[in-house]
Design an enzyme around this catalytic site. Structure first.
Site, short mmCIF file in Angstrom:
data_model
loop_
_atom_site.label_atom_id
_atom_site.label_comp_id
_atom_site.label_asym_id
_atom_site.label_seq_id
_atom_site.Cartn_x
_atom_site.Cartn_y
_atom_site.Cartn_z
NE ARG A 87 -3.93 0.03 2.03
CZ ARG A 87 -4.82 0.50 2.91
NH1 ARG A 87 -4.81 0.08 4.16
NH2 ARG A 87 -5.73 1.40 2.53
CG ASP A 234 -3.44 6.79 6.33
OD1 ASP A 234 -4.55 7.26 6.64
OD2 ASP A 234 -3.17 5.58 6.38
O1 MRU Z 1 -7.40 2.31 4.58
P1 MRU Z 1 -7.10 2.24 6.03
O2 MRU Z 1 -8.18 1.61 6.85
O3 MRU Z 1 -5.74 1.67 6.32
O4 MRU Z 1 -7.05 3.78 6.46
C1 MRU Z 1 -6.83 4.12 7.79
C2 MRU Z 1 -6.93 5.58 8.05
O5 MRU Z 1 -7.14 6.37 7.16
C3 MRU Z 1 -6.66 6.03 9.45
O6 MRU Z 1 -7.40 7.18 9.76
C4 MRU Z 1 -5.18 6.34 9.61
O7 MRU Z 1 -4.39 5.28 9.15
C5 MRU Z 1 -4.81 6.65 11.00
S1 MRU Z 1 -4.91 5.24 12.04
C6 MRU Z 1 -4.31 5.65 13.58
#
Ligand code: MRU
Length: 339
Positions: A87, A234
C-alpha cells in the site's frame, strides 16, 4: 492482547475484515503472509502498518537460513521491496522498513546476531507505538471537556495501532479521566472502518457512540451536535494531512461551523521532507464502490473513482496531537525544524 504481537517466530493479529461479526486470529509465519494481510486489509491503519512491516522483516530474519550477514541483508532488502509494494500512502510502513534496513546495514555482527537484532528492533517499533499512543491520549485529553461530542472518521483506534489508538486514544484517555463525552462515528464508505471497527472498539469500552453515514456530517454540524473533530493520519507532510477519503470534506465543514479539527498521530506518521504533491494516493478497485458485499448497487459498466485517501491542507487543521505534545499551526514550523 495487543493488536499485533510477536510470539516465537509467529506474528499474531486480528483479521479486521471479519470484524465486528467474528474475532478471527491470524497467524503469520512469513513476510509474504504479512504482505498479503496488508493488501487485503486484514491489517490496516497507518501505525499498525508500520509495526506489521517491521514484524514482517523480523519473520524474514528469524526464519532465514542465511549463513553470511550480507546474504541476510539481501534477503531483507528483497522482503522490503515486497512490503513497499503493498500500500503506497501510509508513511509509517516505509518509515519502519527503512529504519530496520538502515540499522541492519550498520550492524557488524554475524547473520545469527543480525537476525536477533532485527527481531528486537521490530519489537522496539511496536513498543514505541504503544507508548506514543498513551502520550497522545494524555496530551489530547487536555483539549476535551465534559459534555463534548467528538466526531471521528474511519478507525484511528487500537485496531489501527499496536494498542490504545491515536484519535480514539484521546477519546479513551478523556473517558478514563471521567469526562462525560460521546462520539459520533462516520461509517466511512466504501470499506466501512467507522461502522465496523470504531463502533466495535467504543462499544467494548462502554463509550457512547452514535453511527452516521458520511453524508450526514454537514447536518450534525449545522445542528450543533458536534463540538470537536479528531481524526488520525496516514501521512503528515509540509502542507497537509493525508487521511481516509472524506477527511477533507469533514475539515471544510468543521471550519465553516467553527468546530476545532484535531489530528492525532505519532511522529512515525510525519513526513516533513515531502509535500502533498509527492504523495501517492492509493486508488483501490472499483468493486469496492460498485458493490456492497457481493451485491452490485449501480449500473453495469459505469466509470468509478476510488481514492482511499484525501488531502487536507494544514489551514483546516486546528492542531496536531503527537507524543511530543499539542502542535498548533504556529508551532508547526518550529517542530519541523526540530525533527
Ligand atoms: O485504509 P485504512 O483503513 O488503512 O485507512 C486508515 C486511516 O485512514 C486512518 O485514519 C489512519 O491510518 C490513522 S490510524 C491511527
Amino acid at each position: 492482547m495487543r493488536t499485533i504481537e510477536w510470539r516465537d517466530g509467529t506474528v499474531i493479529t486480528i483479521d479486521q475484515t471479519r470484524l465486528p461479526h467474528e474475532a478471527v486470529i491470524l497467524e503469520m509465519k512469513s513476510c509474504d503472509d504479512v504482505a498479503e494481510a496488508i493488501k487485503t486489509m486484514k491489517i490496516r491503519g497507518a501505525p499498525l502498518l508500520g509495526a506489521a512491516a517491521a514484524f514482517a522483516l523480523a519473520l524474514e530474519a528469524y526464519h532465514s537460513k542465511a549463513e553470511e550477514r550480507g546474504e541476510l541483508i539481501n534477503e531483507l532488502e528483497n522482503a522490503a521491496e515486497i512490503l513497499k509494494g503493498t500500500r503506497p500512502t501510509a508513511v509509517n510502513l516505509f518509515w519502519a522498513i527503512n529504519r530496520i534496513l538502515d540499522k541492519a546495514r550498520g550492524f557488524s555482527g554475524n547473520a545469527k546476531d543480525l537476525a536477533t537484532f532485527v527481531v528486537e528492533e521490530a519489537q522496539k517499533i511496536a513498543d514505541e507505538d504503544a507508548a506514543a499512543n498513551r502520550l497522545i491520549g494524555n496530551y489530547g485529553a487536555e483539549l476535551i471537556h465534559d459534555g463534548d461530542v467528538i466526531l471521528t472518521h474511519c478507525n484511528a483506534g487500537a485496531l489501527a495501532t499496536v494498542e490504545y489508538g491515536t484519535a480514539l486514544g484521546v477519546v479513551r484517555a478523556a473517558w478514563e479521566q471521567g469526562k462525560r463525552i460521546k462520539v459520533i462515528a462516520t461509517e466511512t464508505r466504501p470499506k466501512l472502518q467507522g461502522a465496523r471497527l470504531t463502533t466495535y472498539e467504543l462499544k467494548r469500552d462502554g463509550i457512547p457512540v452514535t453511527l452516521i453515514t458520511d453524508n450526514m456530517v454537514g447536518y450534525v454540524m449545522y445542528r450543533r451536535l458536534v463540538s470537536k473533530v479528531i481524526v488520525g493520519a496516514d501521512r503528515i507532510v509540509q502542507d497537509a494531512v493525508i487521511n481516509k477519503i472524506g477527511t477533507f470534506t469533514i475539515a471544510v465543514l468543521a471550519k465553516e461551523h467553527n468546530i476545532p479539527f484535531y489530528v492525532a498521530a505519532p511522529k512515525s506518521t510525519f513526513n516533513l521532507t515531502n509535500t502533498s504533491a509527492d504523495v501517492v494516493i492509493e486508488e483501490r478497485k472499483p468493486e469496492e464502490v460498485t458493490h456492497i458485499g457481493s451485491q452490485r448497487i449501480t449500473t453495469e459498466g459505469v466509470d468509478v473513482l476510488n481514492p482511499a485517501f484525501d488531502i487536507t491542507p494544514l489551514e483546516y487543521v486546528t492542531a496536531v496531537i503527537c507524543e511530543n505534545g499539542i502542535l498548533y499551526k504556529d508551532d508547526f514550523g518550529k517542530f519541523k525544524a526540530n525533527l
